[in-house]
Design an enzyme around this catalytic site. Structure first.
Site, PDB file in Angstrom:
ATOM      1  N   ASP A  13       0.866  -1.173   0.000  1.00 59.25           N
ATOM      2  CA  ASP A  13       0.000   0.000   0.000  1.00 59.25           C
ATOM      3  C   ASP A  13       0.909   1.230   0.000  1.00 59.25           C
ATOM      4  O   ASP A  13       2.117   1.122   0.272  1.00 59.25           O
ATOM      5  CB  ASP A  13      -0.883  -0.041   1.249  1.00 59.25           C
ATOM      6  CG  ASP A  13      -1.663   1.238   1.446  1.00 59.25           C
ATOM      7  OD1 ASP A  13      -2.393   1.635   0.527  1.00 59.25           O
ATOM      8  OD2 ASP A  13      -1.510   1.855   2.523  1.00 59.25           O
ATOM      9  N   ASP A  15      -0.231   5.189   0.998  1.00 59.09           N
ATOM     10  CA  ASP A  15      -0.506   6.113   2.096  1.00 59.09           C
ATOM     11  C   ASP A  15      -0.700   5.364   3.410  1.00 59.09           C
ATOM     12  O   ASP A  15      -1.531   4.463   3.515  1.00 59.09           O
ATOM     13  CB  ASP A  15      -1.767   6.934   1.789  1.00 59.09           C
ATOM     14  CG  ASP A  15      -1.578   7.847   0.596  1.00 59.09           C
ATOM     15  OD1 ASP A  15      -0.572   8.572   0.564  1.00 59.09           O
ATOM     16  OD2 ASP A  15      -2.438   7.828  -0.302  1.00 59.09           O
TER      17      ASP A  15
END
Length: 229
Positions: A13, A15
């Site tokens: 991922d 953020d």
């Protein structure tokens, strides 16, 4: 370097996992709501929806009776505000400690690294370029390409890009959405404890382990899937 883990594909991922962008995200969401004359959502509420596609995130923050057109307008306002804030000299987006070193250590011919994010492709590429990370990743999956998390399609596309099976794939993320995406696709999942969802929630959603620091990732991968001769 021969890695002690046996994963062929590691999907990160962005953020809350690689990049600490919460200040810009929260501020841009406040800007978008203010432009519509709406009260600003609580910062914690904004952090809770990071990882979803933008429209889905905005829809969760707006009143339940907000129509699709209104959601889309606020989402466009967020994009404009986010781009404007990212261009400011005081933008506070930074890498989490250890990210650069661990990515460099994991990047090897026998291991493919990828990103799956609720960001747009433009936003993802901009962030990777800014931090000099783009060269590490062979597959970039965004909300432009597939339904947002926790739908598994982004992960399935990343696996198809490199020819990896679910058993050879692991997702690294900070939200339950990341863990659920991995679980639905049949992949392994490792949570990070410095992001937007608490460790207990990550474990409940399918994380095999939740890291306290990024340098714990290589040994955690080796423990999950040791490399065999």
């Amino acid at each position: 370097m021969t890695h002690t883990h046996g994963f062929d594909l590691i999907v990160f991922d962005l953020d809350g996992t690689l990049v600490d962008s919460q200040h810009t995200i929260v501020a841009a969401m406040h800007d978008a709501f203010a432009a519509e004359g709406l009260p600003a959502p609580e910062a914690e509420a904004v952090r809770r929806v990071v990882g979803l596609s933008l429209d889905a995130a905005v829809a969760r923050l707006l009143p339940r009776d907000a129509g699709e057109a209104y959601v889309a307008r606020v989402a466009e306002g967020y994009k404009t505000a986010f781009t404007r804030r990212k261009a400011q000299a005081d933008d506070s987006e930074v890498l989490f400690p250890g990210v650069r070193e661990v990515l460099r250590a994991l990047d090897a011919p026998e291991v493919c690294l990828a990103v799956a994010t609720g960001k747009s492709r433009r936003g993802l590429v901009s962030s990777l370029d800014r931090h000099g990370l783009a060269g590490h990743f062979v597959s970039l999956q965004t909300a432009d390409d597939a339904p947002g998390k926790p739908h598994p399609r982004m992960l399935e596309l990343a696996m198809a890009d490199v020819g990896a099976g679910p058993g050879e794939t692991v997702v690294i993320g900070d939200t339950a959405f990341d863990m659920e995406m991995a679980r639905t696709a049949g992949a392994s999942a490792v949570g990070v404890g410095w992001g937007y969802h608490p460790a207990a929630e990550l474990t409940s959603a399918g994380a095999a382990r939740v890291l306290d620091s990024f340098d714990e990732l290589p040994p955690a991968l080796a423990a999950l899937r040791p490399r065999t001769a």
